[in-house]
Design a protein around this motif. Structure first.
Motif, PDB file in Angstrom:
ATOM      1  N   GLN A 156       0.812  -1.214   0.000  1.00 32.61           N
ATOM      2  CA  GLN A 156       0.000   0.000   0.000  1.00 32.61           C
ATOM      3  C   GLN A 156       0.850   1.271   0.000  1.00 32.61           C
ATOM      4  OE1 GLN A 156      -3.233   0.243  -0.589  1.00 32.61           O
ATOM      5  NE2 GLN A 156      -3.242  -1.989  -0.836  1.00 32.61           N
ATOM      6  N   GLU A 157       2.039   1.230   0.569  1.00 32.49           N
ATOM      7  CA  GLU A 157       2.928   2.395   0.495  1.00 32.49           C
ATOM      8  C   GLU A 157       3.295   2.689  -0.956  1.00 32.49           C
ATOM      9  OE1 GLU A 157       6.258   2.946   3.224  1.00 32.49           O
ATOM     10  OE2 GLU A 157       5.492   1.267   4.405  1.00 32.49           O
ATOM     11  N   ALA A 158       3.512   1.640  -1.729  1.00 39.89           N
ATOM     12  CA  ALA A 158       3.839   1.821  -3.141  1.00 39.89           C
ATOM     13  C   ALA A 158       2.647   2.369  -3.908  1.00 39.89           C
ATOM     14  CB  ALA A 158       4.299   0.501  -3.747  1.00 39.89           C
ATOM     15  N   VAL A 159       1.460   1.894  -3.590  1.00 41.15           N
ATOM     16  CA  VAL A 159       0.252   2.401  -4.246  1.00 41.15           C
ATOM     17  C   VAL A 159       0.131   3.903  -4.032  1.00 41.15           C
ATOM     18  CG1 VAL A 159      -2.273   2.316  -4.302  1.00 41.15           C
ATOM     19  CG2 VAL A 159      -0.961   0.196  -4.033  1.00 41.15           C
ATOM     20  N   GLU A 160       0.325   4.333  -2.802  1.00 44.74           N
ATOM     21  CA  GLU A 160       0.234   5.758  -2.485  1.00 44.74           C
ATOM     22  C   GLU A 160       1.292   6.556  -3.243  1.00 44.74           C
ATOM     23  OE1 GLU A 160       0.374   8.743   1.415  1.00 44.74           O
ATOM     24  OE2 GLU A 160       0.568   6.574   1.667  1.00 44.74           O
ATOM     25  N   PHE A 161       2.517   6.033  -3.280  1.00 39.91           N
ATOM     26  CA  PHE A 161       3.598   6.719  -3.986  1.00 39.91           C
ATOM     27  C   PHE A 161       3.277   6.871  -5.464  1.00 39.91           C
ATOM     28  CE2 PHE A 161       7.366   5.597  -6.690  1.00 39.91           C
ATOM     29  CZ  PHE A 161       7.867   6.883  -6.792  1.00 39.91           C
ATOM     30  N   TYR A 162       2.914   5.783  -6.131  1.00 33.09           N
ATOM     31  CA  TYR A 162       2.679   5.851  -7.572  1.00 33.09           C
ATOM     32  C   TYR A 162       1.468   6.729  -7.901  1.00 33.09           C
ATOM     33  CZ  TYR A 162       6.303   2.386  -8.469  1.00 33.09           C
ATOM     34  OH  TYR A 162       7.508   1.744  -8.574  1.00 33.09           O
ATOM     35  N   ARG A 163       0.406   6.619  -7.122  1.00 34.67           N
ATOM     36  CA  ARG A 163      -0.746   7.478  -7.396  1.00 34.67           C
ATOM     37  C   ARG A 163      -0.372   8.955  -7.237  1.00 34.67           C
ATOM     38  NH1 ARG A 163      -5.473   5.665  -8.765  1.00 34.67           N
ATOM     39  NH2 ARG A 163      -6.300   7.763  -8.410  1.00 34.67           N
ATOM     40  N   ASN A 164       0.366   9.264  -6.208  1.00 35.10           N
ATOM     41  CA  ASN A 164       0.768  10.655  -5.991  1.00 35.10           C
ATOM     42  C   ASN A 164       1.710  11.142  -7.084  1.00 35.10           C
ATOM     43  OD1 ASN A 164      -0.779  10.809  -3.680  1.00 35.10           O
ATOM     44  ND2 ASN A 164       0.929  10.400  -2.280  1.00 35.10           N
ATOM     45  N   MET A 165       2.664  10.303  -7.485  1.00 36.20           N
ATOM     46  CA  MET A 165       3.597  10.713  -8.518  1.00 36.20           C
ATOM     47  C   MET A 165       2.891  10.894  -9.861  1.00 36.20           C
ATOM     48  SD  MET A 165       7.130   8.975  -9.933  1.00 36.20           S
ATOM     49  CE  MET A 165       6.299   7.625 -10.753  1.00 36.20           C
ATOM     50  N   PHE A 166       2.046   9.941 -10.219  1.00 35.72           N
ATOM     51  CA  PHE A 166       1.326  10.069 -11.486  1.00 35.72           C
ATOM     52  C   PHE A 166       0.453  11.321 -11.488  1.00 35.72           C
ATOM     53  CE2 PHE A 166       1.255   5.138 -12.044  1.00 35.72           C
ATOM     54  CZ  PHE A 166       2.636   5.149 -12.213  1.00 35.72           C
ATOM     55  N   THR A 167      -0.186  11.584 -10.362  1.00 34.37           N
ATOM     56  CA  THR A 167      -1.030  12.775 -10.249  1.00 34.37           C
ATOM     57  C   THR A 167      -0.207  14.044 -10.423  1.00 34.37           C
ATOM     58  OG1 THR A 167      -2.588  11.638  -8.797  1.00 34.37           O
ATOM     59  CG2 THR A 167      -2.608  14.046  -8.736  1.00 34.37           C
ATOM     60  N   ALA A 168       1.011  14.041  -9.910  1.00 33.82           N
ATOM     61  CA  ALA A 168       1.868  15.224 -10.012  1.00 33.82           C
ATOM     62  C   ALA A 168       2.119  15.605 -11.471  1.00 33.82           C
ATOM     63  CB  ALA A 168       3.194  14.967  -9.292  1.00 33.82           C
ATOM     64  N   PHE A 169       2.285  14.613 -12.337  1.00 35.12           N
ATOM     65  CA  PHE A 169       2.497  14.898 -13.758  1.00 35.12           C
ATOM     66  C   PHE A 169       1.173  15.195 -14.469  1.00 35.12           C
ATOM     67  CE2 PHE A 169       6.470  12.885 -12.646  1.00 35.12           C
ATOM     68  CZ  PHE A 169       7.397  13.577 -13.411  1.00 35.12           C
ATOM     69  N   LYS A 170       0.128  14.452 -14.133  1.00 33.09           N
ATOM     70  CA  LYS A 170      -1.155  14.642 -14.800  1.00 33.09           C
ATOM     71  C   LYS A 170      -1.736  16.032 -14.516  1.00 33.09           C
ATOM     72  CE  LYS A 170      -3.670  12.240 -16.667  1.00 33.09           C
ATOM     73  NZ  LYS A 170      -3.971  12.140 -18.120  1.00 33.09           N
ATOM     74  N   LYS A 171      -1.629  16.492 -13.282  1.00 35.82           N
ATOM     75  CA  LYS A 171      -2.233  17.783 -12.950  1.00 35.82           C
ATOM     76  C   LYS A 171      -1.480  18.941 -13.589  1.00 35.82           C
ATOM     77  CE  LYS A 171       0.118  18.635  -8.506  1.00 35.82           C
ATOM     78  NZ  LYS A 171      -0.060  18.669  -7.026  1.00 35.82           N
ATOM     79  N   ARG A 172      -0.298  18.658 -14.122  1.00 34.48           N
ATOM     80  CA  ARG A 172       0.461  19.677 -14.849  1.00 34.48           C
ATOM     81  C   ARG A 172       0.261  19.558 -16.362  1.00 34.48           C
ATOM     82  NH1 ARG A 172       3.092  18.728 -10.021  1.00 34.48           N
ATOM     83  NH2 ARG A 172       4.025  20.580  -9.018  1.00 34.48           N
ATOM     84  N   GLY A 173      -0.742  18.790 -16.757  1.00 27.63           N
ATOM     85  CA  GLY A 173      -1.169  18.781 -18.148  1.00 27.63           C
ATOM     86  C   GLY A 173      -0.427  17.842 -19.062  1.00 27.63           C
ATOM     87  N   MET A 174       0.167  16.782 -18.535  1.00 26.08           N
ATOM     88  CA  MET A 174       0.945  15.870 -19.361  1.00 26.08           C
ATOM     89  C   MET A 174       0.213  14.566 -19.645  1.00 26.08           C
ATOM     90  SD  MET A 174       4.731  16.474 -17.734  1.00 26.08           S
ATOM     91  CE  MET A 174       4.513  17.779 -16.529  1.00 26.08           C
ATOM     92  N   GLU A 175       0.263  14.124 -20.905  1.00 24.12           N
ATOM     93  CA  GLU A 175      -0.140  12.763 -21.237  1.00 24.12           C
ATOM     94  C   GLU A 175       0.838  11.826 -20.543  1.00 24.12           C
ATOM     95  OE1 GLU A 175      -1.025  10.858 -25.450  1.00 24.12           O
ATOM     96  OE2 GLU A 175       1.118  10.777 -25.008  1.00 24.12           O
ATOM     97  N   LEU A 176       0.317  10.832 -19.825  1.00 23.76           N
ATOM     98  CA  LEU A 176       1.180   9.967 -19.026  1.00 23.76           C
ATOM     99  C   LEU A 176       1.212   8.557 -19.603  1.00 23.76           C
ATOM    100  CD1 LEU A 176       2.930   9.907 -16.454  1.00 23.76           C
ATOM    101  CD2 LEU A 176       0.901   9.144 -15.206  1.00 23.76           C
ATOM    102  N   SER A 177       2.423   8.096 -19.936  1.00 17.29           N
ATOM    103  CA  SER A 177       2.638   6.738 -20.428  1.00 17.29           C
ATOM    104  C   SER A 177       3.414   5.957 -19.375  1.00 17.29           C
ATOM    105  CB  SER A 177       3.426   6.752 -21.739  1.00 17.29           C
ATOM    106  OG  SER A 177       2.743   7.490 -22.731  1.00 17.29           O
ATOM    107  N   ILE A 178       2.943   4.764 -19.070  1.00 17.59           N
ATOM    108  CA  ILE A 178       3.561   3.964 -18.012  1.00 17.59           C
ATOM    109  C   ILE A 178       3.963   2.592 -18.548  1.00 17.59           C
ATOM    110  CG2 ILE A 178       3.202   2.847 -15.773  1.00 17.59           C
ATOM    111  CD1 ILE A 178       3.467   5.899 -15.644  1.00 17.59           C
ATOM    112  N   VAL A 179       5.212   2.249 -18.327  1.00 14.27           N
ATOM    113  CA  VAL A 179       5.740   0.929 -18.693  1.00 14.27           C
ATOM    114  C   VAL A 179       5.588  -0.010 -17.498  1.00 14.27           C
ATOM    115  CG1 VAL A 179       7.791  -0.358 -19.388  1.00 14.27           C
ATOM    116  CG2 VAL A 179       7.385   1.935 -20.319  1.00 14.27           C
ATOM    117  N   LEU A 180       5.114  -1.206 -17.759  1.00 10.52           N
ATOM    118  CA  LEU A 180       4.898  -2.176 -16.692  1.00 10.52           C
ATOM    119  C   LEU A 180       6.145  -3.003 -16.386  1.00 10.52           C
ATOM    120  CD1 LEU A 180       1.366  -3.232 -17.889  1.00 10.52           C
ATOM    121  CD2 LEU A 180       1.877  -2.146 -15.691  1.00 10.52           C
TER     122      LEU A 180
END
Length: 461
Positions: free
Chosen positions: A94-118
């Motif tokens: 769950q710590e990782a879930v929180e980190f990734y959601r927060n990080m992805f949000t940081a880029f998305k809220k600044r107007g960026m298309e977000l591509s994620i490699v698995l």
């Protein structure tokens, strides 16, 4: 001449999780194959810098998202660490879930298309000790991991890429002695290829079943292969290399077929691939329509000049050898040829052979050692060589678009200097420099140039 790109063209750059997150001992992350490789053989890493010694995005991602906004990025690509999200292979951290959601949000809220490699070379050590992708048994665990990512993050992700450069992953681990488990095994290498192909299809199948909002694709490295001549032996060498490093993934992932010449070739030299009932149907029905291409330099090949040593292990290099084209332009720091037309030829091949899928250049750039040599009196790195490199490749990308290639975005490698699997911090590619000792981050000249390109949706030359 002015080069204007199509409306809504995406401009940005990329990093990878293992090269930026840091914090190996925080947040519940488990070990990867690179952590084990470094533990066993630290002397093989440039300046003995291991994967735990890099940028601290785990705690400082907001700063880097703001730096991306500062240079007007409207797209960004990074990845998730399987070993952080599901460290024991079964339970979500769950710590990782929180980190990734927060990080992805940081880029998305600044107007960026977000591509994620698995999956980006970083197999959890837990699974590699069980055979990694050389074993069919890993497929269910990988599909579970990918499904978990979709469920947790799909609302923040615009494009999912299942793999980044899967053939490089295979070669490093089972052909080139460049990552743990440091094997040289023809059979294991091609079993890994097949299981990665099948796993990819199963992931796409699950994704389509759930009707997620994002797009799904993959990222392949494609150095267009040029034979030395039209001599029959040189042409065969180019074909053999293409089968081994390109067609083995390109045809199943994009066309849904496994090339018979590839299967005949690998089986001739001892690979034993078990294709079970239902496999080929799954692969056929679950191709991708979104393709990322990492393009840096061409592959030039010629036939081998002498017979193979019958006692030598069979590798991907056993059927051809590199050809040095007279007069070639070189990036001497990285040891790679600079040939901007490679981007045009690669894109047109994808258009003509693979149905012209929606494409993005997901990596392209120039790595330089000791860039402090190019600081001006104000302390900024004047990387005009990088600007010229990117500009010349973009000119050929623009021509490919004019000739019908479905190219919709360009992400330079890399956003910031980071830890690389092959050279650590030896060759740096970033728009931003990063001081490993102080943690200081500074813009290079290319960052300001690329900002103008993004805001003008093109450039003049």
């Amino acid at each position: 001449m002015k080069y204007t790109f199509p409306e809504n063209f995406k401009w940005g750059s990329a990093v990878w999780a293992l090269g930026t997150e840091g914090c190996l001992y925080k947040g519940g992350r488990a070990y990867t194959v690179f952590d084990e490789y470094y533990r066993l053989q630290p002397e093989r890493f440039y300046n003995q810098v291991g994967p735990d010694q890099t940028l601290n995005w785990y705690e400082d991602y907001e700063k880097f998202a703001e730096l991306a906004k500062d240079i007007s990025h409207n797209s960004f690509r990074t990845s998730i660490l399987w070993a952080r999200l599901i460290p024991d292979g079964k339970h979500v951290n769950q710590e990782a879930v929180e980190f990734y959601r927060n990080m992805f949000t940081a880029f998305k809220k600044r107007g960026m298309e977000l591509s994620i490699v698995l999956y980006w070379f970083d197999m959890p050590l837990l699974f590699e000790k069980q055979g990694g992708f050389t074993s069919r048994s890993i497929i269910d665990s990988f599909v579970f991991y990918c499904e978990t990512c979709f469920q947790l993050f799909d609302d923040l992700v615009d494009i999912w890429y299942v793999y980044n450069e899967p053939i490089v992953d295979v070669m490093m681990k089972y052909q080139n002695d460049a990552c743990y488990p440091n094997l040289m095994d023809w059979n294991l290498a091609h079993n890994a290829v097949y299981h990665m192909v099948l796993a990819h299809a199963k992931v796409v199948e699950k994704f389509k079943e759930r009707h997620y909002t994002a797009k799904i694709g993959t990222v392949l490295n494609h150095g267009y292969i040029y034979p030395r001549s039209q001599n029959e032996a040189d042409l065969k060498a180019a074909k053999d290399l293409s089968l081994l490093v390109q067609i083995c993934f390109e045809e199943p992932l994009l066309l849904g077929t496994i090339n018979n010449d590839y299967l005949t070739m690998i089986r001739k030299y001892g690979a034993k691939i078990d294709i079970l009932d239902g496999d080929l149907k799954c692969i056929k029905q679950n191709t991708v329509s979104v393709l990322g291409l990492n393009i840096y330099s061409p592959e030039r090949v010629q036939c081998r000049s002498s017979l193979m040593n019958p006692d030598a292990p069979i590798t991907f290099d056993s059927f051809s050898e590199s050809y040095i084209m007279p007069g070639r332009q070189m990036n001497k720091d990285r040891g790679w040829e600079i040939y901007p037309k490679v981007i045009y030829d690669s894109l047109m091949l994808m258009k003509e052979k693979y149905g012209n899928p929606e494409m993005r250049i997901t990596e392209n750039g120039m790595g330089i050692q000791d860039e402090y040599r190019f600081r001006d009196k104000n302390g900024q790195i004047q990387d005009d060589y990088r600007i010229d490199y990117v500009k010349q490749h973009l000119i050929w990308a623009h021509k490919a678009i004019e000739d019908g290639a479905n190219l919709v975005g360009y992400n330079m490698w890399s956003f910031v200097d980071l830890w690389s699997p092959s050279h650590q911090f030896k060759n740096c590619y970033g728009f931003y420099e990063y001081d490993l000792n102080t943690g200081e981050t500074k813009k290079k000249k290319s960052a300001d140039w690329f900002k103008e390109v993004t805001e003008n949706n093109g450039f003049e030359d």
